[in-house]
Design a protein around this motif. Structure first.
Motif, PDB file in Angstrom:
ATOM      1  N   PHE A  75       0.819  -1.215   0.000  1.00 10.66           N
ATOM      2  CA  PHE A  75       0.000   0.000   0.000  1.00 10.66           C
ATOM      3  C   PHE A  75       0.851   1.264   0.000  1.00 10.66           C
ATOM      4  O   PHE A  75       0.554   2.224  -0.716  1.00 10.66           O
ATOM      5  N   SER A  76       1.933   1.249   0.784  1.00 11.92           N
ATOM      6  CA  SER A  76       2.769   2.457   0.776  1.00 11.92           C
ATOM      7  C   SER A  76       3.429   2.615  -0.591  1.00 11.92           C
ATOM      8  O   SER A  76       3.655   3.726  -1.056  1.00 11.92           O
ATOM      9  N   SER A  77       3.735   1.481  -1.254  1.00  8.52           N
ATOM     10  CA  SER A  77       4.344   1.577  -2.587  1.00  8.52           C
ATOM     11  C   SER A  77       3.363   2.195  -3.573  1.00  8.52           C
ATOM     12  O   SER A  77       3.731   3.043  -4.384  1.00  8.52           O
ATOM     13  N   ILE A  78       2.108   1.769  -3.506  1.00 10.66           N
ATOM     14  CA  ILE A  78       1.115   2.317  -4.438  1.00 10.66           C
ATOM     15  C   ILE A  78       0.971   3.824  -4.195  1.00 10.66           C
ATOM     16  O   ILE A  78       0.980   4.629  -5.125  1.00 10.66           O
ATOM     17  N   ARG A  79       0.939   4.196  -2.912  1.00 11.45           N
ATOM     18  CA  ARG A  79       0.804   5.623  -2.570  1.00 11.45           C
ATOM     19  C   ARG A  79       2.007   6.414  -3.111  1.00 11.45           C
ATOM     20  O   ARG A  79       1.875   7.466  -3.715  1.00 11.45           O
ATOM     21  N   ARG A  80       3.184   5.834  -2.901  1.00 11.91           N
ATOM     22  CA  ARG A  80       4.400   6.502  -3.358  1.00 11.91           C
ATOM     23  C   ARG A  80       4.441   6.594  -4.879  1.00 11.91           C
ATOM     24  O   ARG A  80       4.850   7.606  -5.439  1.00 11.91           O
ATOM     25  N   LEU A  81       4.010   5.496  -5.541  1.00  9.26           N
ATOM     26  CA  LEU A  81       4.052   5.502  -7.000  1.00  9.26           C
ATOM     27  C   LEU A  81       3.119   6.567  -7.568  1.00  9.26           C
ATOM     28  O   LEU A  81       3.450   7.227  -8.547  1.00  9.26           O
ATOM     29  N   MET A  82       1.953   6.748  -6.918  1.00  8.87           N
ATOM     30  CA  MET A  82       1.023   7.767  -7.406  1.00  8.87           C
ATOM     31  C   MET A  82       1.692   9.146  -7.341  1.00  8.87           C
ATOM     32  O   MET A  82       1.575   9.951  -8.258  1.00  8.87           O
ATOM     33  N   LYS A  83       2.411   9.385  -6.248  1.00  6.18           N
ATOM     34  CA  LYS A  83       3.089  10.670  -6.083  1.00  6.18           C
ATOM     35  C   LYS A  83       4.210  10.809  -7.128  1.00  6.18           C
ATOM     36  O   LYS A  83       4.417  11.863  -7.713  1.00  6.18           O
ATOM     37  N   TYR A  84       4.869   9.686  -7.355  1.00  3.39           N
ATOM     38  CA  TYR A  84       5.974   9.661  -8.310  1.00  3.39           C
ATOM     39  C   TYR A  84       5.490   9.983  -9.720  1.00  3.39           C
ATOM     40  O   TYR A  84       6.147  10.709 -10.466  1.00  3.39           O
ATOM     41  N   PHE A  85       4.287   9.456 -10.069  1.00  2.00           N
ATOM     42  CA  PHE A  85       3.745   9.722 -11.404  1.00  2.00           C
ATOM     43  C   PHE A  85       3.574  11.221 -11.637  1.00  2.00           C
ATOM     44  O   PHE A  85       3.827  11.722 -12.722  1.00  2.00           O
ATOM     45  N   VAL A  86       3.130  11.930 -10.565  1.00  2.00           N
ATOM     46  CA  VAL A  86       2.917  13.371 -10.701  1.00  2.00           C
ATOM     47  C   VAL A  86       4.240  14.060 -11.030  1.00  2.00           C
ATOM     48  O   VAL A  86       4.348  14.863 -11.959  1.00  2.00           O
ATOM     49  N   VAL A  87       5.265  13.703 -10.278  1.00  2.00           N
ATOM     50  CA  VAL A  87       6.580  14.318 -10.504  1.00  2.00           C
ATOM     51  C   VAL A  87       7.107  13.962 -11.890  1.00  2.00           C
ATOM     52  O   VAL A  87       7.646  14.803 -12.605  1.00  2.00           O
ATOM     53  N   LEU A  88       6.902  12.698 -12.263  1.00  2.00           N
ATOM     54  CA  LEU A  88       7.365  12.246 -13.574  1.00  2.00           C
ATOM     55  C   LEU A  88       6.673  13.050 -14.675  1.00  2.00           C
ATOM     56  O   LEU A  88       7.320  13.519 -15.617  1.00  2.00           O
ATOM     57  N   ASP A  89       5.351  13.241 -14.523  1.00  2.00           N
ATOM     58  CA  ASP A  89       4.599  14.011 -15.518  1.00  2.00           C
ATOM     59  C   ASP A  89       5.116  15.436 -15.609  1.00  2.00           C
ATOM     60  O   ASP A  89       5.319  15.971 -16.696  1.00  2.00           O
ATOM     61  N   ASN A  90       5.346  16.039 -14.427  1.00  2.00           N
ATOM     62  CA  ASN A  90       5.858  17.416 -14.415  1.00  2.00           C
ATOM     63  C   ASN A  90       7.188  17.495 -15.148  1.00  2.00           C
ATOM     64  O   ASN A  90       7.438  18.381 -15.952  1.00  2.00           O
ATOM     65  N   TYR A  91       8.012  16.522 -14.852  1.00  2.00           N
ATOM     66  CA  TYR A  91       9.346  16.522 -15.447  1.00  2.00           C
ATOM     67  C   TYR A  91       9.268  16.345 -16.960  1.00  2.00           C
ATOM     68  O   TYR A  91       9.905  17.046 -17.729  1.00  2.00           O
ATOM     69  N   MET A  92       8.421  15.393 -17.383  1.00  2.00           N
ATOM     70  CA  MET A  92       8.273  15.123 -18.812  1.00  2.00           C
ATOM     71  C   MET A  92       7.715  16.353 -19.517  1.00  2.00           C
ATOM     72  O   MET A  92       8.172  16.712 -20.602  1.00  2.00           O
ATOM     73  N   ALA A  93       6.718  16.999 -18.871  1.00  2.00           N
ATOM     74  CA  ALA A  93       6.119  18.188 -19.483  1.00  2.00           C
ATOM     75  C   ALA A  93       7.160  19.299 -19.610  1.00  2.00           C
ATOM     76  O   ALA A  93       7.257  19.962 -20.643  1.00  2.00           O
ATOM     77  N   ALA A  94       7.985  19.440 -18.565  1.00  2.00           N
ATOM     78  CA  ALA A  94       9.003  20.497 -18.574  1.00  2.00           C
ATOM     79  C   ALA A  94      10.031  20.256 -19.666  1.00  2.00           C
ATOM     80  O   ALA A  94      10.628  21.179 -20.197  1.00  2.00           O
ATOM     81  N   ASN A  95      10.246  18.996 -20.013  1.00  2.00           N
ATOM     82  CA  ASN A  95      11.243  18.671 -21.017  1.00  2.00           C
ATOM     83  C   ASN A  95      10.644  18.373 -22.386  1.00  2.00           C
ATOM     84  O   ASN A  95      11.330  17.870 -23.275  1.00  2.00           O
ATOM     85  N   GLY A  96       9.331  18.656 -22.516  1.00  2.00           N
ATOM     86  CA  GLY A  96       8.673  18.474 -23.807  1.00  2.00           C
ATOM     87  C   GLY A  96       8.604  17.018 -24.244  1.00  2.00           C
ATOM     88  O   GLY A  96       8.698  16.698 -25.419  1.00  2.00           O
TER      89      GLY A  96
END
Lengths: 276, 406
Positions: free
Chosen positions: B167-188
């Motif tokens: 459960f903590s992994s799923i919670r962490r992964l959800m948070k990670y996806f947000v950061v990943l998306d931000n990063y990907m968006a910032a880098n086009g």
């Protein structure tokens, strides 16, 4: 109490003591460097090897070959971790593909060949081999291909393989640490006393090897005095393992970090200049 | 039964495939991949040891049972450590690592109870209670103790750990996806597709399912062979897929920070947070800086430096720069100078109560009046004060005093 169990418990003391440093690192270090994880892995291997060695020799594992297989696998992977630890500590690119292949390819291949031969022999035949060849030194069995292969790979091959690993990795480790010492002093001359710790790590690794060779060569104490010597040596061994961890902790600056710290400070001073 | 033990070996061995590939074929193995390898090896070894328990010759072998219990107890923690490293820019904190106390203490209790019982009793317990479910031994203290500690306590600790980690992994992964998306968006770059996320979550749930089935459903009869085959196949596939995901997840949180430009990189953790959390952190840093520089009169110290303030607060220099720029709209030295100028003005106004404007002009032109004020306000010299005053007030000290006279 069963005397075999007593000796097993005696062996358990250094095995547990060897784990003190990794446990301390996991609970107190902030953060744990990759090099420290590697050293912890190596010490876990050492600890497991002692437990398997004792459990195998003193009848705690009551099976013809499972004890031998476990002990062999753990033993051949111990020194590769020591080497990877030194690579992570002393080189800015850490352990390269070449390093990892040098370290892990031989033990993986060795283990595969060893396990295949053991499984081919099967429990009954392996038991016979252990009884006749290892215990009674009756080499007539080795006319058979698998018994012969077992004797070459599992007995002589194992001794030779571990010995070569020991000499190779400790020798290589010494040279790596010598280069690391130069970089450490270049990075910060006040770390000269710290740099001395680098040599202590190699020295302690060498000392623990000598103790282990002695213990492996003389596994069955017959008198109380011999048992006392064995016990003292194992206590010294665990103290040496702990000290090795402590010295490794003192060397908490890997070359990678030295370079990164230097780059960061350069970047920062550049950006400050730009700001001004 | 030997057949069953071989079936269990399959997922154990497939779990080892990726660590071997990483070590022997990857040019650069990242810390997250090392951690995955360690977790996979431990899980693989645990599965293989478990399989040994169904082998006719190893059935109930004292040493193997204990070894399996110890190895299995450490597996969820190591998997959690890997997820932590992947999703958190700082890796696992010492607080998270302290959770290893659970398997360490539990292992000691299990090993201790097994050793107290002795090998023969233990073997009898395994044969009668575990394999044959013989009720006659229940009620005998030694066996009851082994059942409680070796079975129920072990299962409880293991299941609690597995559930918590998943459960903590799923919670962490959800948070990670947000950061990943931000990063990907910032880098086009294209964002992560939803089906990949769903796949990750399904894999997490499958791991939980397989672990629960394997641990709670020991199979001693061939009638359940179908279940074991299914679990073996699922576990093998999951472990192989997870290896692919780990090697594909080339951006760990740590690396994302590393790949951003200098400012963002030095902002480190802050760039991780959401806008509200970021602002709160900047405000906190700014108020800590104000406490030292303004309220504790740090600006009066002529040797005050930005690095000193950073080290006192324990903040990253660029985090603090960003915080001051955001809250005060200037850089650190401009902020300190503004405090010094405020103080200089206050001192001059105080002096103007005793002297008239002409006298003040005389003092500025012909005495050490400005130098004294400069030194009392934390400036290094008179020229420094004059220059900063001109810059901030848009007029010289003399002009300012003259204006005061008018």
């Amino acid at each position: 109490m069963n005397p075999d169990l007593l000796i097993f418990l005696i062996f358990l003391t250094p095995a547990m003591a060897t784990l003190i440093w990794p446990i301390r690192t996991i609970f107190t270090s902030k953060p744990v460097l990759l090099a420290q994880w590697d050293l912890s892995a190596m010490q876990f291997m050492v600890s497991l090897a002692i437990v398997f060695f004792a459990a195998n020799n003193y009848g705690i594992i009551n099976h013809p070959y499972i004890g031998d297989v476990l002990y062999t696998i753990v033993c051949v992977f111990t020194f590769p971790f020591y080497y990877i630890f030194l690579c992570e500590l002393t080189r800015h690119q850490g352990a390269t593909l070449k390093d990892r292949r040098i370290a892990f390819m031989p033990p993986i291949l060795y283990c595969i060949i060893f396990v295949v031969i053991v499984f081919n022999l099967g429990e009954e035949q392996y038991g016979e081999y252990a009884q006749r060849v290892l215990m009674r030194k009756d080499y007539s069995l080795t006319q058979n291909f698998f018994y012969n292969a077992m004797h070459i790979f599992g007995y002589w091959g194992f001794e030779l393989f571990v010995f070569i690993q020991m000499v190779f990795f400790i020798g290589l480790g010494y040279f790596r640490l010598r280069r690391y010492r130069v970089r450490l002093i270049e990075y910060n001359p006040s770390l000269k006393s710290k740099a001395r710790s680098a040599f202590m790590v190699a020295g302690l690794a060498f000392l623990s090897c000598l103790i282990i060779i002695y213990v492996v060569m003389n596994p069955y104490p017959e008198t109380v005095a011999q048992m006392g010597v064995l016990y003292v040596l194992l206590i010294v061994f665990s103290a040496v393992q702990y000290m090795m961890g402590e010295y490794a902790n003192m060397l908490d600056i890997s070359v990678k970090q030295m370079l990164m710290a230097k780059r960061d400070s350069d970047d920062l001073s550049n950006s400050n200049t730009e700001q001004q | 039964m030997t057949l069953l033990s071989w079936l269990y070996l399959i997922p154990g061995l497939t779990t080892l495939v990726w660590p071997i590939i990483f070590v022997l074929f990857f040019k650069e193995v990242r810390p997250v991949q090392w951690l995955y390898s360690v977790a996979a090896i431990v899980i693989g070894v645990a599965i293989m040891l478990y399989s040994c328990l169904f082998n006719v010759n190893l059935r109930g072998e004292y040493f193997i049972v204990i070894l399996y219990c110890v190895v299995a107890l450490f597996a969820p923690g190591l998997f959690g450590l890997f997820i932590n490293k992947l999703t958190n820019s700082e890796g696992a904190s010492s607080k998270i690592r302290a959770l290893f106390a659970v398997p360490i203490v539990s292992s000691l209790i299990i090993v201790g109870s097994a050793m107290v019982a002795g090998r023969d009793t233990y073997r009898q317990y395994m044969e009668n209670v575990m394999y044959n479910s013989d009720p006659s031994l229940i009620g005998v203290f030694e066996y009851d103790q082994l059942v409680i500690i070796g079975k129920y306590f072990f299962l409880a600790v293991l299941l609690v750990q597995i559930v918590w980690v998943v459960f903590s992994s799923i919670r962490r992964l959800m948070k990670y996806f947000v950061v990943l998306d931000n990063y990907m968006a910032a880098n086009g770059r294209p964002k992560m597709e939803n089906r990949n996320r769903v796949m990750l979550i399904i894999m997490g749930v499958s791991v939980l399912f397989c672990a629960i089935v394997l641990v709670t459903n020991p199979v001693y009869e061939l009638e359940n062979v179908g279940l074991i085959v299914a679990v073996s196949v699922i576990t093998s596939l999951v472990s192989l897929l997870l290896g692919f995901v780990v090697s594909a997840a080339s951006y760990t949180a740590e690396e994302m920070n590393g790949m951003l430009d200098l400012r963002d990189r030095r902002l480190g953790n802050i760039s991780w947070l959401g806008p509200r959390e970021q602002l709160a952190r900047y405000k906190e840093l700014s108020s800590q800086m104000e406490e030292i520089v303004n309220h504790q009169k740090g600006f009066l110290d002529r040797k005050l430096s930005f690095d000193d303030v950073c080290s006192k607060i324990g903040a990253d220099p660029l985090d603090l720069t960003e915080a001051i720029r955001l809250i005060h709209g200037c850089n650190f030295m401009e902020y300190v100078d503004s405090l010094r100028i405020d103080r200089a003005i206050a001192l001059m106004l105080l002096q103007s109560e005793d002297d008239d404007a002409l006298m003040l002009r005389y003092k500025v032109l012909h005495t050490d009046f400005v130098k004294n004020i400069a030194l009392r306000c934390g400036f290094n010299n008179e020229d420094n004060l004059k220059m900063v005053f001109q810059k901030q007030m848009g007029q010289s000290i003399l002009e300012w005093i003259s204006e005061g006279i008018q």
